[in-house]
Enzyme design. Sequence first.
Site, short mmCIF file in Angstrom:
data_model
loop_
_atom_site.label_atom_id
_atom_site.label_comp_id
_atom_site.label_asym_id
_atom_site.label_seq_id
_atom_site.Cartn_x
_atom_site.Cartn_y
_atom_site.Cartn_z
N ASP A 1 -2.58 6.25 -3.46
CA ASP A 1 -1.47 5.64 -2.74
C ASP A 1 -0.85 4.58 -3.66
OD1 ASP A 1 -3.51 3.75 -2.61
OD2 ASP A 1 -2.91 3.04 -0.63
N SER B 1 0.82 -1.22 0.00
CA SER B 1 0.00 0.00 0.00
C SER B 1 0.85 1.27 0.00
CB SER B 1 -0.96 -0.05 1.18
OG SER B 1 -1.86 1.01 1.13
N ASP C 1 -1.22 1.46 -4.18
CA ASP C 1 -2.04 0.43 -4.82
C ASP C 1 -3.43 0.94 -5.20
OD1 ASP C 1 -2.59 0.59 -2.06
OD2 ASP C 1 -3.55 -1.36 -2.08
N ASP D 1 -6.10 1.84 -3.73
CA ASP D 1 -7.38 1.67 -3.03
C ASP D 1 -7.74 2.99 -2.36
OD1 ASP D 1 -5.34 1.42 -1.14
OD2 ASP D 1 -6.40 -0.07 0.06
MG MG Z 1 -3.53 1.15 -0.20
#
Ligand code: MG
Length: 434
Positions: free
Chosen positions: A229, A91, A231, A233
């Site tokens: 961020d 992340s 990744d 999400d």
């Molecule tokens: Mg993330």
Amino acid sequence: MSLFGSSGVRGVVNSEMTPELACRIGMAVGSGARNIVVGTDSRTSGPMMDAAVSSGLMACGCQVYSCGLVTTPTLAEAARCMDAGVMLTASHNPPEYAGIKLWNPDGMGFGVSQSDKIEKLVSSRRFKLKPWDGVGTRHVLSDMPETHAQRILRGVGKAKLKVVVDCANGPAFNVTPIVLQRMGCKVVTINSNPDGHFPGRMPEPVEENLADLRNAVISMRADMGIAHDGDADRMVAIDDKGVFLGGDQLLALFARRYGKKKVVVTVDASMAIDDYIDAKVVRTRVGDVFVSEEVKRVKADFGGEPSGTWIFPDQTYCPDGILAAARLAEMASRKKLSELRKGVPVYPTLRKSVSFKSEDKPMVLRKLKAEMTSIDSEELLTMDGFRHQFEDGWALVRASGTEPKIRLLAEARSAVRADEIMRLMSVAVRRCVK
Ligand code: MG
């Protein structure tokens, strides 16, 4: 210490997070499953982690569907028709970290009981390994970013805006700019080359990491900037005046637009949301999995946390930074973001932390419970630390999960009242650490 935290397993590559551990987690997930999808973020360890996890899964007879470099919500989309999804991402952590997060077909991250089950298998090593003619094979799924983009586009309208997208050198490059362009936006990208060294900026989308995005929005006279961020999400924004739109403001804006009856937020969310929306506000533990679980449990229309996690259950229970970017663009096409921002109240907020000796932790926590429960307030929530609600403000007192510290947060309608609440809490916390 347990292996799984609220965001899966994370650790520094080849010290805490080794290929051996990744393979064992693969074997644990693969014991009893048939079809598993695997994806990675842009970290240098991605191919290594993918090979190790996939190997463990195939050893248990799983068919592995490999998405390659994808965002976490893209992986969650791919998991819809599988038994589970494995996302290899750390992340927003620094580049030396790697991580593994597990997903259910409905877009929910693995909850505590599911993670516990995997963790027990990893330590007991009672894997269901298959003989030579039972091992799984690996298939390539190359079109998932397109499938994900199409799903988002079915749930958003047009937006004719100029948008700068900061992909954080992560996998968002293959979906966010495409979604926004198809909505009608003119898109400029920065940090859109996937690179696990994160040459553009560190992957956490906090204001101090987003100077380049802010400058690009101002110099190009864009309508908004979007930052993910590592990744994707998560998502935060910069408005048309170059002002950072942090978690609490975006939370209020999304909640007002999408929270028809009920919204779920975390215990650390600002009271601005209660003042800004008509829907019922339900508070839960910090962590995107807990928000998703609560959204599902109470049948909320929207859920989020100030870290930049937004959950729109009409599409998925997975926090989806790309869907959030698309929905914010749609909102900004009706009214300028800077205008929308001005409508959200901003209240004085105070933060501090009080340290203690780590060997005193059990005693400190015992005393803290006694102190906190003896304070008189309108409401005390204890699902994550202690959140006291007062008539014109609130406070949150929580032990840090990583350091021997108690963290205090106070917010009120006036600076004087925030100070008073903070003092009340500080005095109580100091009595616990002596
Ligand atoms: Mg993330």
